[in-house]
Design a protein around this motif. Structure first.
Motif, PDB file in Angstrom:
ATOM      1  N   GLY A  43       0.798  -1.235   0.000  1.00 15.22           N
ATOM      2  CA  GLY A  43       0.000   0.000   0.000  1.00 15.22           C
ATOM      3  C   GLY A  43       0.827   1.280   0.000  1.00 15.22           C
ATOM      4  O   GLY A  43       0.268   2.380  -0.036  1.00 15.22           O
ATOM      5  N   GLU A  44       2.160   1.158   0.029  1.00 11.99           N
ATOM      6  CA  GLU A  44       3.011   2.362   0.060  1.00 11.99           C
ATOM      7  C   GLU A  44       3.633   2.568  -1.323  1.00 11.99           C
ATOM      8  O   GLU A  44       4.111   1.604  -1.941  1.00 11.99           O
ATOM      9  N   ILE A  45       3.596   3.821  -1.801  1.00  3.85           N
ATOM     10  CA  ILE A  45       4.193   4.117  -3.116  1.00  3.85           C
ATOM     11  C   ILE A  45       5.703   4.205  -2.969  1.00  3.85           C
ATOM     12  O   ILE A  45       6.222   5.037  -2.216  1.00  3.85           O
ATOM     13  N   ILE A  46       6.422   3.337  -3.696  1.00  4.98           N
ATOM     14  CA  ILE A  46       7.885   3.311  -3.569  1.00  4.98           C
ATOM     15  C   ILE A  46       8.581   3.593  -4.905  1.00  4.98           C
ATOM     16  O   ILE A  46       9.802   3.675  -4.968  1.00  4.98           O
ATOM     17  N   GLY A  47       7.783   3.710  -5.959  1.00  6.06           N
ATOM     18  CA  GLY A  47       8.378   4.003  -7.264  1.00  6.06           C
ATOM     19  C   GLY A  47       7.386   4.727  -8.140  1.00  6.06           C
ATOM     20  O   GLY A  47       6.166   4.674  -7.902  1.00  6.06           O
ATOM     21  N   VAL A  48       7.898   5.439  -9.133  1.00  4.79           N
ATOM     22  CA  VAL A  48       7.021   6.184 -10.036  1.00  4.79           C
ATOM     23  C   VAL A  48       7.687   6.318 -11.393  1.00  4.79           C
ATOM     24  O   VAL A  48       8.923   6.310 -11.491  1.00  4.79           O
ATOM     25  N   TYR A  49       6.867   6.374 -12.444  1.00  5.25           N
ATOM     26  CA  TYR A  49       7.381   6.864 -13.716  1.00  5.25           C
ATOM     27  C   TYR A  49       6.267   7.619 -14.432  1.00  5.25           C
ATOM     28  O   TYR A  49       5.078   7.370 -14.184  1.00  5.25           O
ATOM     29  N   VAL A  50       6.681   8.562 -15.266  1.00  6.36           N
ATOM     30  CA  VAL A  50       5.720   9.371 -16.021  1.00  6.36           C
ATOM     31  C   VAL A  50       6.075   9.252 -17.491  1.00  6.36           C
ATOM     32  O   VAL A  50       7.235   9.424 -17.874  1.00  6.36           O
ATOM     33  N   MET A  51       5.068   8.943 -18.319  1.00  6.37           N
ATOM     34  CA  MET A  51       5.287   8.877 -19.764  1.00  6.37           C
ATOM     35  C   MET A  51       4.400   9.909 -20.435  1.00  6.37           C
ATOM     36  O   MET A  51       3.288  10.166 -19.986  1.00  6.37           O
ATOM     37  N   LYS A  52       4.909  10.440 -21.530  1.00  9.73           N
ATOM     38  CA  LYS A  52       4.126  11.435 -22.278  1.00  9.73           C
ATOM     39  C   LYS A  52       4.334  11.201 -23.766  1.00  9.73           C
ATOM     40  O   LYS A  52       5.460  10.899 -24.201  1.00  9.73           O
ATOM     41  N   GLU A  53       3.246  11.327 -24.531  1.00  5.89           N
ATOM     42  CA  GLU A  53       3.372  11.197 -25.985  1.00  5.89           C
ATOM     43  C   GLU A  53       3.998  12.487 -26.517  1.00  5.89           C
ATOM     44  O   GLU A  53       3.486  13.564 -26.274  1.00  5.89           O
ATOM     45  N   THR A  54       5.126  12.348 -27.228  1.00  2.00           N
ATOM     46  CA  THR A  54       5.815  13.548 -27.734  1.00  2.00           C
ATOM     47  C   THR A  54       5.612  13.717 -29.242  1.00  2.00           C
ATOM     48  O   THR A  54       5.775  14.812 -29.767  1.00  2.00           O
ATOM     49  N   GLU A  55       5.320  12.606 -29.918  1.00  2.00           N
ATOM     50  CA  GLU A  55       4.949  12.635 -31.340  1.00  2.00           C
ATOM     51  C   GLU A  55       3.904  11.545 -31.492  1.00  2.00           C
ATOM     52  O   GLU A  55       3.732  10.723 -30.591  1.00  2.00           O
ATOM     53  N   LYS A  56       3.271  11.466 -32.675  1.00  2.00           N
ATOM     54  CA  LYS A  56       2.176  10.517 -32.858  1.00  2.00           C
ATOM     55  C   LYS A  56       2.580   9.072 -32.499  1.00  2.00           C
ATOM     56  O   LYS A  56       1.816   8.350 -31.891  1.00  2.00           O
ATOM     57  N   VAL A  57       3.786   8.661 -32.861  1.00  2.00           N
ATOM     58  CA  VAL A  57       4.184   7.276 -32.600  1.00  2.00           C
ATOM     59  C   VAL A  57       5.305   7.163 -31.570  1.00  2.00           C
ATOM     60  O   VAL A  57       5.941   6.122 -31.435  1.00  2.00           O
ATOM     61  N   VAL A  58       5.526   8.256 -30.845  1.00  2.00           N
ATOM     62  CA  VAL A  58       6.649   8.270 -29.894  1.00  2.00           C
ATOM     63  C   VAL A  58       6.185   8.615 -28.482  1.00  2.00           C
ATOM     64  O   VAL A  58       5.494   9.608 -28.267  1.00  2.00           O
ATOM     65  N   MET A  59       6.566   7.764 -27.546  1.00  2.00           N
ATOM     66  CA  MET A  59       6.288   8.021 -26.130  1.00  2.00           C
ATOM     67  C   MET A  59       7.636   8.307 -25.473  1.00  2.00           C
ATOM     68  O   MET A  59       8.666   7.781 -25.907  1.00  2.00           O
ATOM     69  N   GLU A  60       7.614   9.146 -24.431  1.00  2.00           N
ATOM     70  CA  GLU A  60       8.868   9.425 -23.719  1.00  2.00           C
ATOM     71  C   GLU A  60       8.673   9.233 -22.220  1.00  2.00           C
ATOM     72  O   GLU A  60       7.660   9.659 -21.663  1.00  2.00           O
ATOM     73  N   ILE A  61       9.643   8.576 -21.587  1.00  2.00           N
ATOM     74  CA  ILE A  61       9.651   8.513 -20.120  1.00  2.00           C
ATOM     75  C   ILE A  61      10.223   9.851 -19.657  1.00  2.00           C
ATOM     76  O   ILE A  61      11.387  10.160 -19.914  1.00  2.00           O
ATOM     77  N   MET A  62       9.380  10.650 -19.013  1.00  2.00           N
ATOM     78  CA  MET A  62       9.786  12.003 -18.604  1.00  2.00           C
ATOM     79  C   MET A  62      10.428  11.994 -17.220  1.00  2.00           C
ATOM     80  O   MET A  62      11.179  12.904 -16.869  1.00  2.00           O
ATOM     81  N   ASN A  63      10.079  10.977 -16.410  1.00  2.00           N
ATOM     82  CA  ASN A  63      10.569  10.926 -15.039  1.00  2.00           C
ATOM     83  C   ASN A  63      10.478   9.486 -14.568  1.00  2.00           C
ATOM     84  O   ASN A  63       9.511   8.783 -14.898  1.00  2.00           O
ATOM     85  N   ILE A  64      11.493   9.055 -13.826  1.00  2.00           N
ATOM     86  CA  ILE A  64      11.431   7.732 -13.187  1.00  2.00           C
ATOM     87  C   ILE A  64      12.202   7.828 -11.876  1.00  2.00           C
ATOM     88  O   ILE A  64      13.292   8.411 -11.835  1.00  2.00           O
ATOM     89  N   ALA A  65      11.613   7.298 -10.815  1.00  2.00           N
ATOM     90  CA  ALA A  65      12.299   7.354  -9.519  1.00  2.00           C
ATOM     91  C   ALA A  65      11.844   6.214  -8.618  1.00  2.00           C
ATOM     92  O   ALA A  65      10.700   5.759  -8.680  1.00  2.00           O
ATOM     93  N   VAL A  66      12.786   5.770  -7.799  1.00  2.00           N
ATOM     94  CA  VAL A  66      12.526   4.737  -6.792  1.00  2.00           C
ATOM     95  C   VAL A  66      12.932   5.336  -5.445  1.00  2.00           C
ATOM     96  O   VAL A  66      13.977   6.002  -5.348  1.00  2.00           O
ATOM     97  N   ASP A  67      12.099   5.136  -4.438  1.00  2.00           N
ATOM     98  CA  ASP A  67      12.400   5.614  -3.088  1.00  2.00           C
ATOM     99  C   ASP A  67      13.820   5.165  -2.699  1.00  2.00           C
ATOM    100  O   ASP A  67      14.198   4.023  -2.928  1.00  2.00           O
ATOM    101  N   GLU A  68      14.572   6.110  -2.097  1.00  2.00           N
ATOM    102  CA  GLU A  68      15.992   5.828  -1.819  1.00  2.00           C
ATOM    103  C   GLU A  68      16.220   4.530  -1.048  1.00  2.00           C
ATOM    104  O   GLU A  68      17.174   3.810  -1.307  1.00  2.00           O
ATOM    105  N   SER A  69      15.330   4.215  -0.102  1.00  2.00           N
ATOM    106  CA  SER A  69      15.565   3.012   0.705  1.00  2.00           C
ATOM    107  C   SER A  69      15.257   1.725  -0.072  1.00  2.00           C
ATOM    108  O   SER A  69      15.543   0.634   0.415  1.00  2.00           O
TER     109      SER A  69
END
Ligand SMILES: CC(C)(COP(=O)(O)OP(=O)(O)OC[C@H]1O[C@@H](n2cnc3c(N)ncnc32)[C@H](O)[C@@H]1OP(=O)(O)O)[C@@H](O)C(=O)NCCC(=O)NCCS
Length: 152
Positions: A43-69
């Motif tokens: 139930g605890e959030i320990i990781g995240v990533y954000v993706m965004k479409e930058t062109e019609k057929v292209v997705m980009e991972i804009m951010n990715i992080a894992v809790d330091e511990s």
């Protein structure tokens, strides 16, 4: 770790997102137009990533992080694999990611996950961030662009 997309009315984990990107303004802009996925354990959030479409057929991972511990246990790799699977399922031709010239470990991780270096955005960090960023004894100035290309 269970990975899921957050709902529209749910707050993204700002603290984790800021581990990867010190500019709240930039983070807010891609969170607004992107897709936020979180990794949870008990139930605890320990990781995240954000993706965004930058062109019609292209997705980009804009951010990715894992809790330091929880870093160094393979969770970053699992989040990236999840992003690759999601993008592939949705029919995109490429998944891109950018990182600083000083982000040595991230460059290793992305290449281990199948990304290839495709370009350099010279002085990206100097142009877009007010304060200088130092990492691994290096000034972070250029963005190294990497792509995961799906076979057609
Ligand atoms: C980058 C990040 C998401 C990686 O997540 P993670 O769960 O620690 O990564 P993993 O455990 O899956 O590591 C995978 C590989 O990356 C390497 N690696 C990643 N970060 C590392 C670090 N800080 N120190 C040493 N090695 C690291 C490891 O060598 C590992 O390779 P191995 O399997 O051959 O040992 C995480 O370290 C993080 O949140 N960092 C802060 C935010 C950030 O920099 N985001 C990316 C911005 S471009």
């Amino acid at each position: 770790m269970n990975i899921r997309k957050i709902n529209h009315d749910e707050d993204p984990p700002w603290g984790l997102l800021e581990l990867a990107d010190p500019s709240r303004m930039i983070v807010e802009s891609y969170v607004r137009n992107g897709h936020v996925y979180v990794g949870e354990e008990d139930g605890e959030i320990i990781g995240v990533y954000v993706m965004k479409e930058t062109e019609k057929v292209v997705m980009e991972i804009m951010n990715i992080a894992v809790d330091e511990s929880f870093q160094g246990k393979g969770l970053g790799k699992r989040l990236i694999s999840h992003a690759i699977q999601e993008t592939s399922k949705q029919g995109y031709a490429r998944l891109e990611i950018g990182t600083g010239n000083s982000s040595i470990h991230q460059l290793k991780l992305y290449q281990q996950c199948g990304f290839r270096i495709v370009g350099i955005d010279f002085d990206y960090f100097v142009r877009n961030y007010d304060d200088p960023i130092y990492e691994n004894g290096l000034l972070c100035r250029d963005m190294i662009r990497l792509s995961y290309i799906f076979e057609s």
